[in-house]
Design a protein around this motif. Sequence first.
Motif, PDB file in Angstrom:
ATOM      1  N   ALA A   1      74.255 119.258   7.364  1.00  0.00           N
ATOM      2  CA  ALA A   1      74.098 119.786   8.725  1.00  0.00           C
ATOM      3  C   ALA A   1      75.291 120.659   9.109  1.00  0.00           C
ATOM      4  CB  ALA A   1      73.936 118.640   9.723  1.00  0.00           C
ATOM      5  N   GLU A   2      76.478 120.228   8.754  1.00  0.00           N
ATOM      6  CA  GLU A   2      77.677 121.036   9.043  1.00  0.00           C
ATOM      7  C   GLU A   2      77.678 122.332   8.240  1.00  0.00           C
ATOM      8  OE1 GLU A   2      80.613 120.782  11.222  1.00  0.00           O
ATOM      9  OE2 GLU A   2      78.849 119.853  12.099  1.00  0.00           O
ATOM     10  N   GLU A   3      77.194 122.255   7.017  1.00  0.00           N
ATOM     11  CA  GLU A   3      77.092 123.465   6.197  1.00  0.00           C
ATOM     12  C   GLU A   3      76.130 124.461   6.836  1.00  0.00           C
ATOM     13  OE1 GLU A   3      75.322 124.499   1.833  1.00  0.00           O
ATOM     14  OE2 GLU A   3      76.568 122.698   1.995  1.00  0.00           O
ATOM     15  N   LEU A   4      75.006 123.974   7.340  1.00  0.00           N
ATOM     16  CA  LEU A   4      74.041 124.846   8.008  1.00  0.00           C
ATOM     17  C   LEU A   4      74.627 125.469   9.275  1.00  0.00           C
ATOM     18  CD1 LEU A   4      70.745 122.765   7.671  1.00  0.00           C
ATOM     19  CD2 LEU A   4      71.358 124.850   6.439  1.00  0.00           C
ATOM     20  N   ARG A   5      75.392 124.697  10.009  1.00  0.00           N
ATOM     21  CA  ARG A   5      76.007 125.234  11.227  1.00  0.00           C
ATOM     22  C   ARG A   5      77.047 126.294  10.910  1.00  0.00           C
ATOM     23  NH1 ARG A   5      78.880 121.344  14.502  1.00  0.00           N
ATOM     24  NH2 ARG A   5      79.181 123.116  15.871  1.00  0.00           N
ATOM     25  N   ASN A   6      77.893 126.026   9.918  1.00  0.00           N
ATOM     26  CA  ASN A   6      79.000 126.928   9.625  1.00  0.00           C
ATOM     27  C   ASN A   6      78.580 128.158   8.831  1.00  0.00           C
ATOM     28  OD1 ASN A   6      80.776 125.192  10.937  1.00  0.00           O
ATOM     29  ND2 ASN A   6      81.196 124.039   9.087  1.00  0.00           N
ATOM     30  N   LYS A   7      77.690 127.999   7.869  1.00  0.00           N
ATOM     31  CA  LYS A   7      77.316 129.127   7.005  1.00  0.00           C
ATOM     32  C   LYS A   7      76.084 129.882   7.490  1.00  0.00           C
ATOM     33  CE  LYS A   7      79.532 127.380   2.897  1.00  0.00           C
ATOM     34  NZ  LYS A   7      79.393 126.850   1.556  1.00  0.00           N
ATOM     35  N   GLU A   8      75.117 129.149   8.050  1.00  0.00           N
ATOM     36  CA  GLU A   8      73.874 129.773   8.495  1.00  0.00           C
ATOM     37  C   GLU A   8      73.884 130.106   9.990  1.00  0.00           C
ATOM     38  OE1 GLU A   8      71.350 130.449   6.321  1.00  0.00           O
ATOM     39  OE2 GLU A   8      72.533 129.618   4.681  1.00  0.00           O
ATOM     40  N   GLY A   9      74.854 129.576  10.715  1.00  0.00           N
ATOM     41  CA  GLY A   9      74.952 129.842  12.145  1.00  0.00           C
ATOM     42  C   GLY A   9      73.891 129.131  12.977  1.00  0.00           C
ATOM     43  N   MET A  10      73.371 128.035  12.492  1.00  0.00           N
ATOM     44  CA  MET A  10      72.345 127.298  13.235  1.00  0.00           C
ATOM     45  C   MET A  10      72.967 126.532  14.391  1.00  0.00           C
ATOM     46  SD  MET A  10      69.869 125.562  10.421  1.00  0.00           S
ATOM     47  CE  MET A  10      68.760 126.514   9.431  1.00  0.00           C
ATOM     48  N   SER A  11      72.145 126.248  15.374  1.00  0.00           N
ATOM     49  CA  SER A  11      72.593 125.403  16.476  1.00  0.00           C
ATOM     50  C   SER A  11      72.640 123.959  15.989  1.00  0.00           C
ATOM     51  CB  SER A  11      71.632 125.531  17.660  1.00  0.00           C
ATOM     52  OG  SER A  11      70.389 124.939  17.352  1.00  0.00           O
ATOM     53  N   ILE A  12      73.209 123.101  16.813  1.00  0.00           N
ATOM     54  CA  ILE A  12      73.306 121.679  16.447  1.00  0.00           C
ATOM     55  C   ILE A  12      71.918 121.085  16.241  1.00  0.00           C
ATOM     56  CG2 ILE A  12      73.991 119.404  17.299  1.00  0.00           C
ATOM     57  CD1 ILE A  12      76.472 120.685  16.833  1.00  0.00           C
ATOM     58  N   LYS A  13      71.013 121.389  17.150  1.00  0.00           N
ATOM     59  CA  LYS A  13      69.664 120.824  17.058  1.00  0.00           C
ATOM     60  C   LYS A  13      68.947 121.323  15.810  1.00  0.00           C
ATOM     61  CE  LYS A  13      65.496 120.116  19.755  1.00  0.00           C
ATOM     62  NZ  LYS A  13      64.844 120.341  21.045  1.00  0.00           N
ATOM     63  N   GLU A  14      69.023 122.615  15.554  1.00  0.00           N
ATOM     64  CA  GLU A  14      68.371 123.168  14.363  1.00  0.00           C
ATOM     65  C   GLU A  14      68.966 122.582  13.086  1.00  0.00           C
ATOM     66  OE1 GLU A  14      69.267 127.253  15.086  1.00  0.00           O
ATOM     67  OE2 GLU A  14      67.290 127.679  15.935  1.00  0.00           O
ATOM     68  N   ALA A  15      70.291 122.461  13.049  1.00  0.00           N
ATOM     69  CA  ALA A  15      70.958 121.914  11.859  1.00  0.00           C
ATOM     70  C   ALA A  15      70.590 120.455  11.646  1.00  0.00           C
ATOM     71  CB  ALA A  15      72.472 122.068  11.990  1.00  0.00           C
ATOM     72  N   ALA A  16      70.494 119.684  12.736  1.00  0.00           N
ATOM     73  CA  ALA A  16      70.129 118.264  12.616  1.00  0.00           C
ATOM     74  C   ALA A  16      68.715 118.115  12.072  1.00  0.00           C
ATOM     75  CB  ALA A  16      70.253 117.578  13.980  1.00  0.00           C
ATOM     76  N   LEU A  17      67.786 118.897  12.609  1.00  0.00           N
ATOM     77  CA  LEU A  17      66.402 118.826  12.141  1.00  0.00           C
ATOM     78  C   LEU A  17      66.270 119.319  10.697  1.00  0.00           C
ATOM     79  CD1 LEU A  17      64.537 120.073  15.336  1.00  0.00           C
ATOM     80  CD2 LEU A  17      64.548 117.765  14.397  1.00  0.00           C
ATOM     81  N   ALA A  18      66.917 120.441  10.406  1.00  0.00           N
ATOM     82  CA  ALA A  18      66.820 121.005   9.056  1.00  0.00           C
ATOM     83  C   ALA A  18      67.468 120.097   8.011  1.00  0.00           C
ATOM     84  CB  ALA A  18      67.464 122.391   9.024  1.00  0.00           C
ATOM     85  N   SER A  19      68.593 119.491   8.342  1.00  0.00           N
ATOM     86  CA  SER A  19      69.241 118.603   7.364  1.00  0.00           C
ATOM     87  C   SER A  19      68.402 117.357   7.130  1.00  0.00           C
ATOM     88  CB  SER A  19      70.648 118.231   7.816  1.00  0.00           C
ATOM     89  OG  SER A  19      70.616 117.366   8.925  1.00  0.00           O
ATOM     90  N   GLY A  20      67.762 116.843   8.179  1.00  0.00           N
ATOM     91  CA  GLY A  20      66.886 115.686   8.013  1.00  0.00           C
ATOM     92  C   GLY A  20      65.707 116.009   7.113  1.00  0.00           C
TER      93      GLY A  20
END
Length: 185
Positions: A104-123
Amino acid sequence: MRIKLSLFGPIIKYGGEQENELENYPSLAKALIVGVVLIFFILLFQFKKPGFALLIMTTMPLSLLGAGIGLWLTGYPFGLTSFLGIMSLMGIVVRNGIILIDYAEELRNKEGMSIKEAALASGRRRMRPIFLTSFAAAIGVVPMIMSGSTLWGPLGSVVCFGLLVSMILTLYVLPVLYYRLFRKS
């Protein structure tokens, strides 16, 4: 049987396996606490933020529910090997939390996703690796449960059911907690 000498004569005490286990629990509890503290510091070193370390450590109590259910369903008593199973289970379930939160942190930092998007995508994205590794480890201890051994059966029961329940709860609870705790950052 123990015989102690006192001022009033010999004292005979009958003990057994339960007495031996009760003598071991305080030292095992200390070892468990030391293990949990060490896990916290390793997570703190890895993520550099206490919030992430504490968030990942929330997977530990989720495994206790499964361990209790496993002992109840299989009819094994809580004993020394069950306690050792819980200790090993703590380290295993933390790995699932690391996989989820790190991605989730990788998605936020590298992909620029929001917290909600990163949480859902990582799950969604990490569901398969978490499921496969947890399920494989849970199935690996089924022979211990099926053996009927009072030594290895409780350990296998704790690990098997603890992994399965914590896997499901981790995949649903951890992304929600991640979103709720870090949505303002």
